[in-house]
Design a protein around this motif. Structure first.
Motif, short mmCIF file in Angstrom:
data_model
loop_
_atom_site.label_atom_id
_atom_site.label_comp_id
_atom_site.label_asym_id
_atom_site.label_seq_id
_atom_site.Cartn_x
_atom_site.Cartn_y
_atom_site.Cartn_z
N GLU A 186 81.16 -24.08 25.76
CA GLU A 186 80.55 -25.24 25.12
C GLU A 186 81.37 -26.50 25.38
O GLU A 186 80.83 -27.57 25.70
CB GLU A 186 80.44 -25.01 23.61
CG GLU A 186 79.87 -26.20 22.85
CD GLU A 186 80.04 -26.06 21.35
OE1 GLU A 186 79.61 -26.98 20.62
OE2 GLU A 186 80.64 -25.06 20.90
N ALA A 213 75.12 -23.72 25.36
CA ALA A 213 76.01 -22.57 25.44
C ALA A 213 75.44 -21.35 24.72
O ALA A 213 75.79 -20.21 25.03
CB ALA A 213 77.38 -22.92 24.86
N SER A 263 76.29 -27.26 22.38
CA SER A 263 76.28 -26.05 21.57
C SER A 263 75.00 -25.25 21.79
O SER A 263 75.03 -24.02 21.91
CB SER A 263 76.43 -26.42 20.09
OG SER A 263 76.42 -25.26 19.28
#
Length: 315
Positions: free
Chosen positions: A154, A137, A134
């Motif tokens: 992600e 990304a 996360s």
């Protein structure tokens, strides 16, 4: 009789297992049996009744039960892994954490080590494979404006990291043997499911890939997380952490139910093939063809957990 000839007479079973250090743990509906090949070549089998940690009826409801079954399995798995390591003490020495826990908890140290090991394993897995992607990304949020695409990126990073991790550890000599034992576990379960006598020759002809494997469960978690996380857009980093942690039990529950569905499905169809295909691809890394001595160990464990009363399994 070949696997193809037996395709219409497959026994549906919930029996599963885990590869250990020179051994196999099999878990049946009522018992757990761990078979270890000792350094002198002898196979020793330890058998115990299943004692679930989480017993409340609400924790056995669909979706909800997934996370609790996972934790229960991890605790039992670590316990049997520690048992197998006792036979190879010279190669597998205690680390600093184990020594510290033994000093603090004394006679209850083994239990403390098991729970701490499970906690650290979950912490590592969530940190690397759930939260880490996360944050990676997030560097693309100014380039990729669509929140679904951001969640997809992600997810791709998450799956990529997991596959890379599995691939890298598969190159370690000790892990190679564990993955061979993993293959023997799957082959033996297949043989039992096809209602053939558990002999080395019968077991050997079956596949090392199995739809109810823990590897497939993990792959399903990673894939389902892409869909679930997409419903929440792309909020700030703190909220993303909260959302991902809060929805993990749901994701684990859905993944567990998928594995259970595949295990109970009477025949292959397009849906089950779609579910199992990604997991099978990764299982080609986490399982290898075993030698005959490994199959013997898997059979020794399997024979102890097969129900004797004709009632095959508790789903």
């Amino acid at each position: 009789m070949s696997e193809k000839d037996n395709i219409n007479t497959v026994k549906k079973t919930s029996i599963g297992g885990q590869a250990l250090i020179e051994g196999i743990m099999m878990k049946g509906p009522d018992k757990i049996a761990t078979a270890i090949r000792k350094p002198d070549g002898e196979i020793i089998v330890r058998e115990s009744d299943i004692k679930p940690i989480f017993k409340h009826k609400l924790l056995k409801l669909p979706i909800i039960r997934g996370s609790f079954v996972l934790i229960d399995s991890l605790i039992n798995g670590v316990k049997e892994l520690m048992y197998s390591a006792e036979f190879y003490g010279e190669e597998y020495e205690e680390d600093a954490v184990d020594k510290f826990l033994k000093k603090v908890f004394k006679e209850k140290a083994d239990t403390a080590i098991i729970y701490v090991s499970v906690f650290l394993a979950l912490l590592f897995s969530v940190g690397i494979f759930i939260l880490g992607p996360s944050f990676l990304a997030n560097f693309l949020k100014n380039v990729v404006k669509n929140t679904f695409l951001l969640n997809l990126v992600e997810g791709i990073v998450r799956v990529g990291l997991f596959v890379l991790y599995v691939f890298l550890i598969s190159k370690l000599n000790d892990i190679k043997r564990v993955f061979m034992y993993h293959g023997s576990e799957h082959k033996t379960i297949h043989c039992y499911e096809h209602m053939e006598e558990l002999t080395v020759d019968n077991v050997r002809k079956y596949s090392t890939l199995h739809p109810r494997c823990g590897t497939s469960f993990m792959v399903n978690v990673l894939i389902i997380s892409i869909i679930v996380f997409s419903f929440f857009g792309w909020p700030n980093p703190l909220m993303r952490v909260v959302i991902r942690l809060a929805t993990l039990p749901i994701i684990a529950g859905l993944s567990y139910e998928l594995n259970k569905y595949v295990g109970r499905c009477e025949s292959d169809n397009i849906f089950t093939k779609m579910i199992t295909y990604p997991g099978f691809l990764v299982q080609k890394i986490t399982t290898s063809e075993p030698d005959d001595s490994m199959i013997e160990v898997a059979i020794a464990a399997m024979e102890r957990v097969i129900p004797q009363n004709g009632e095959d399994d508790k789903w």
